[in-house]
Design an enzyme around this catalytic site. Structure first.
Site, mmCIF file in Angstrom:
data_model
loop_
_atom_site.group_PDB
_atom_site.id
_atom_site.type_symbol
_atom_site.label_atom_id
_atom_site.label_comp_id
_atom_site.label_asym_id
_atom_site.label_seq_id
_atom_site.Cartn_x
_atom_site.Cartn_y
_atom_site.Cartn_z
ATOM 1 C CG ASP A 8 51.056 30.740 8.025
ATOM 2 O OD1 ASP A 8 51.236 29.556 8.379
ATOM 3 O OD2 ASP A 8 50.603 31.610 8.785
ATOM 4 C CB VAL A 9 51.364 25.967 3.517
ATOM 5 C CG1 VAL A 9 51.569 27.017 2.425
ATOM 6 C CG2 VAL A 9 52.685 25.277 3.831
ATOM 7 C CE LYS A 10 49.467 28.070 11.336
ATOM 8 N NZ LYS A 10 49.421 29.265 10.468
ATOM 9 N NE ARG A 11 49.500 22.219 2.246
ATOM 10 C CZ ARG A 11 48.590 23.181 2.191
ATOM 11 N NH1 ARG A 11 48.095 23.665 3.309
ATOM 12 N NH2 ARG A 11 48.183 23.664 1.038
#
Length: 305
Positions: free
Chosen positions: A103-106
């Site tokens: 879950d890095v939401k880049r």
């Protein structure tokens, strides 16, 4: 990897992903005290403590679930030692046969987006060898910059047979400030959903695309619409439990065969020992409480089919 995720969901009969989102106050005292005793009141001690905490939970639940979702911010707050703990967690979960959703939401463009994709899903060429960084199986991606921000991830997904989950309609209360705004006669989240379906057309697994979507459990009516817009996209559903989403709310996210969605629970599982419902386990047996919380969640979701 989407095929593996679907097969693991079928095998476990648990469309559940455990969010490994550790805060320092979640870590039982005996684990934190041991780490501080060995390394002092340092970031290194914090990193070691959250790694041991994660390991205990994973050991207790890995046979019940198909996937985990570590949220990288919870590790980044501890600097480099936190990122070491993140990487150790990713590797250990994969050793246990779990699918790992970073879950890095880049969300960026061009070479920057490619670098993010390589760092989390792909690898970098160093001389004659290709080396892998964090090496998750899926990551979450912010689509706000448009196709320029998504295409580098899709390209790496094709090469590595991995996947992404694109933020479409998030579970937080203020998501509608932007995501619900009308463009013509459609809300923005529907337009993003249409793009998700299009991005995934040429990178399909057996039944579902490598390009999935994040749609919050707190908005089931919107989920129903988006399920139709993205029939071949797996939906990652946050917002169940602590954020107010119920099992009944989850029904629209699934296809008729019970597939098509995977539901996240973070605090509800990793902090189960702090809940009155599981207080009998005690702090020392925090992982056993987490296991029972997974069993209860599995039964709760099964009740809607």
């Amino acid at each position: 990897m989407i095929n593996q995720l679907v097969e693991k969901i079928k095998k476990t009969q648990a469309p559940i992903v455990v969010g490994l989102d550790p805060m320092i106050n979640y870590v039982p005292k005996h684990i934190l005290d041991k780490a501080v005793g060995e390394q002092g009141e340092t970031l290194e001690a914090a990193g070691e403590a959250i790694w041991e905490y994660n390991k205990g939970i994973v050991d207790a639940v890995y046979d019940l679930i198909p996937a985990v979702k570590p949220q990288i911010a919870m590790y980044e707050q501890f600097g480099i030692p936190g990122l070491v703990a993140f990487k150790k967690t990713v590797d250990y979960c994969k050793e246990k046969g779990l699918v790992v959703i970073g879950d890095v939401k880049r969300g960026d463009i061009g070479s920057t987006s490619t670098a993010y994709a390589n760092g989390h899903l792909g690898g970098v060429q160093i001389g004659n060898k290709k080396c892998y960084g964090f090496d998750e199986d899926f990551v979450t991606v912010n689509p706000y910059l448009g196709t320029d921000g998504i295409k580098p991830f899709v390209d790496v997904c094709k090469e590595e047979k991995k996947g992404i989950f694109v933020l479409v309609k998030t579970s937080n209360p203020s998501s509608g400030e932007f995501q619900d705004q009308k463009i013509g006669d459609k809300p923005l989240y529907e337009i993003v959903g249409e793009h998700v379906a299009k991005w995934g057309e040429d990178c399909m697994g057996d039944s579902y695309s490598y390009v999935g979507a994040v749609v919050g459990a707190t908005y089931p009516e919107m989920g129903k619409v988006l399920r139709k817009i993205m029939p071949k996209s797996y939906i990652l559903v946050p917002g169940y439990g602590a954020q107010g989403g119920t099992a009944k709310d989850l029904k629209p996210y699934f296809n008729e065969d019970g597939l098509g969605a995977i539901v996240n629970s973070s605090r509800g599982i990793i902090c189960a020992y702090k809940q009155e419902k599981y207080s009998e386990f005690g702090e020392e047996n925090y992982a056993d409480a987490s296991r029972q919380a997974v069993i209860d969640m599995k039964e709760d979701i099964a009740s809607i089919f």
